[in-house]
Design a protein around this motif. Structure first.
Motif, PDB file in Angstrom:
ATOM      1  N   PRO A   1       0.884  -1.128  -0.129  1.00 40.44           N
ATOM      2  CA  PRO A   1      -0.007  -0.110  -0.132  1.00 40.44           C
ATOM      3  C   PRO A   1       0.842   1.270   0.133  1.00 40.44           C
ATOM      4  N   GLY A   2       0.533   2.199  -1.025  1.00 40.27           N
ATOM      5  CA  GLY A   2       1.269   3.533  -0.660  1.00 40.27           C
ATOM      6  C   GLY A   2       0.859   4.196   0.447  1.00 40.27           C
ATOM      7  N   SER A   3       1.995   5.056   0.672  1.00 39.70           N
ATOM      8  CA  SER A   3       1.925   5.783   2.178  1.00 39.70           C
ATOM      9  C   SER A   3       1.019   6.905   1.735  1.00 39.70           C
ATOM     10  N   THR A   4       0.012   7.237   2.605  1.00 35.56           N
ATOM     11  CA  THR A   4      -0.600   8.539   2.506  1.00 35.56           C
ATOM     12  C   THR A   4      -0.420   9.510   3.809  1.00 35.56           C
ATOM     13  N   ASP A   5       0.393   8.903   4.541  1.00 34.96           N
ATOM     14  CA  ASP A   5       0.453   9.841   5.869  1.00 34.96           C
ATOM     15  C   ASP A   5       1.221  10.846   5.694  1.00 34.96           C
ATOM     16  N   GLU A   6       1.828  11.154   4.596  1.00 31.66           N
ATOM     17  CA  GLU A   6       2.870  12.311   4.610  1.00 31.66           C
ATOM     18  C   GLU A   6       2.024  13.551   3.765  1.00 31.66           C
ATOM     19  N   GLY A   7       0.558  13.443   3.744  1.00 29.08           N
ATOM     20  CA  GLY A   7      -0.185  14.376   3.084  1.00 29.08           C
ATOM     21  C   GLY A   7      -0.449  14.207   1.915  1.00 29.08           C
TER      22      GLY A   7
ATOM     23  N   THR B   1      -2.099  12.648  -1.818  1.00 20.39           N
ATOM     24  CA  THR B   1      -3.430  12.021  -2.183  1.00 20.39           C
ATOM     25  C   THR B   1      -3.128  10.545  -2.662  1.00 20.39           C
ATOM     26  N   PRO B   2      -4.376   9.690  -2.676  1.00 19.84           N
ATOM     27  CA  PRO B   2      -3.868   8.429  -3.316  1.00 19.84           C
ATOM     28  C   PRO B   2      -3.137   8.272  -4.362  1.00 19.84           C
ATOM     29  N   LEU B   3      -3.584   9.176  -5.382  1.00 24.21           N
ATOM     30  CA  LEU B   3      -2.901   9.067  -6.675  1.00 24.21           C
ATOM     31  C   LEU B   3      -1.442   9.344  -6.462  1.00 24.21           C
ATOM     32  N   GLU B   4      -1.038  10.201  -5.723  1.00 24.15           N
ATOM     33  CA  GLU B   4       0.377  10.620  -5.628  1.00 24.15           C
ATOM     34  C   GLU B   4       1.164   9.496  -4.645  1.00 24.15           C
ATOM     35  N   ALA B   5       0.518   8.960  -3.842  1.00 22.79           N
ATOM     36  CA  ALA B   5       1.232   7.801  -3.276  1.00 22.79           C
ATOM     37  C   ALA B   5       1.234   6.498  -4.195  1.00 22.79           C
ATOM     38  N   ALA B   6       0.498   6.463  -4.867  1.00 21.66           N
ATOM     39  CA  ALA B   6       0.414   5.498  -6.238  1.00 21.66           C
ATOM     40  C   ALA B   6       1.748   5.616  -6.990  1.00 21.66           C
ATOM     41  N   PHE B   7       1.754   7.256  -7.375  1.00 20.56           N
ATOM     42  CA  PHE B   7       3.058   7.570  -8.070  1.00 20.56           C
ATOM     43  C   PHE B   7       4.174   7.205  -7.701  1.00 20.56           C
ATOM     44  N   LEU B   8       4.563   7.493  -6.294  1.00 17.73           N
ATOM     45  CA  LEU B   8       5.546   7.177  -5.759  1.00 17.73           C
ATOM     46  C   LEU B   8       5.823   5.867  -5.574  1.00 17.73           C
ATOM     47  N   GLN B   9       4.962   5.051  -5.379  1.00 13.93           N
ATOM     48  CA  GLN B   9       5.177   3.516  -5.446  1.00 13.93           C
ATOM     49  C   GLN B   9       5.675   3.133  -6.664  1.00 13.93           C
TER      50      GLN B   9
END
Ligand SMILES: Nc1ncnc2c1ncn2[C@@H]1O[C@H](COP(=O)(O)OP(=O)(O)OP(=O)(O)O)[C@@H](O)[C@H]1O
Length: 252
Positions: free
Chosen positions: A231-237, A239-247
């Motif tokens: 799961p992508g981390s969303t705890d750094e503020g 969005t789910p899409l940004e977390a998916a992108f970083l992953q």
């Protein structure tokens, strides 16, 4: 629109010793496509190649329609419109005069410009500002003027390089609405760091990494794909899409 309008086939390109794209394949269909990737991933370079301003070291770039190679115009359907990342316009000119000047640079006839200038201004919601000077526009309006110059000659493909960057929420909403509207009859390829641009407009998302396309599909599929891994981390503020992108970029 769904037919392919632009295709990169096995394209490799670099500046001197830097390699930017390597065996790069990309098919851009009609409608709205977003190109995402980290800083320096090669988004602007991809646009310059599509425009024919740069030549690939290997591979080919083809406009569908006439099948002309990038930079060669065989028929009107090969026309491309471009909003560069660093768009500027003379502050003292009226919007109308500025677009007439752009049309003159593009060899458009005076006769065609009589209708093309008001049409482009109306399309971007600046119809009532034609006589105003460029300097009087807000940041969001200025960006929309940038879109107006890109569509003045009615191209079949419009390239927008980070059009929403630096805009306030209302400015972004206006621009996304405009992109959706344009995409009804023109293919639009847009680079962005704001993944929500793709989410909010239901566009196709193409992610670039290490000179290649690592994902092409809808924003919702992008999120789902990333969610099936760790799961992508969303705890750094994020969005789910940004977390998916970083992953996807291997950063989380
Ligand atoms: N004219 C140039 N000469 C040499 N290197 C360049 C030139 N233009 C870009 N580069 C390099 O090519 C790579 C890709 O740059 P490009 O501007 O295409 O990336 P980008 O994805 O658009 O980046 P950003 O998101 O920061 O706008 C980067 O490493 C950049 O430093």
């Amino acid at each position: 629109m769904s037919d392919s309008v632009l295709e990169f086939r096995g394209v490799s390109f670099g500046y001197r010793r830097t390699t930017v794209l390597e065996g790069f394949d990309l098919t851009v269909g009609g409608g709205l496509t977003f190109l995402v990737g980290e800083n320096g991933a090669g988004k602007t370079t991809t646009f310059r190649l599509a425009l024919g301003a740069l030549r690939p070291r290997r591979g080919s770039i083809v406009r569908h329609g006439s099948g002309a190679p990038a930079g060669r115009l065989r028929q009107k359907s090969d026309l491309i419109g471009y909003l560069p990342q660093s768009f500027t316009a003379p502050p003292h000119m009226s919007l109308h005069r500025y677009l007439e000047y752009i049309g003159w640079l593009r060899l458009m006839s005076k006769h065609d410009l009589v209708s093309a200038v008001p049409r482009a201004l109306a399309r971007v919601g600046l119809g009532d500002r034609a006589a105003d000077r460029v300097a009087t526009l807000s940041g969001g309006m200025f960006r929309r003027l940038g879109v107006a110059q890109a569509i003045l000659h009615e191209p079949s493909l419009v390239l927008l390089d980070e059009p929403t960057v630096g805009l306030d929420p209302q400015g972004r909403v206006d621009l996304r609405r405009l992109m959706r509207d344009l995409a009804e009859d023109t293919a639009v390829l847009c680079s962005t760091h704001l993944l929500e641009d793709a989410g909010a407009t239901n566009g196709t998302l193409v992610a670039l990494k290490d000179g290649r396309v690592v994902f092409q599909g809808h924003a919702t599929e992008f999120q789902t794909l990333a969610a099936t891994g760790k799961p992508g981390s969303t705890d750094e503020g994020l969005t789910p899409l940004e977390a998916a992108f970083l992953q996807l970029m291997g950063k989380s």
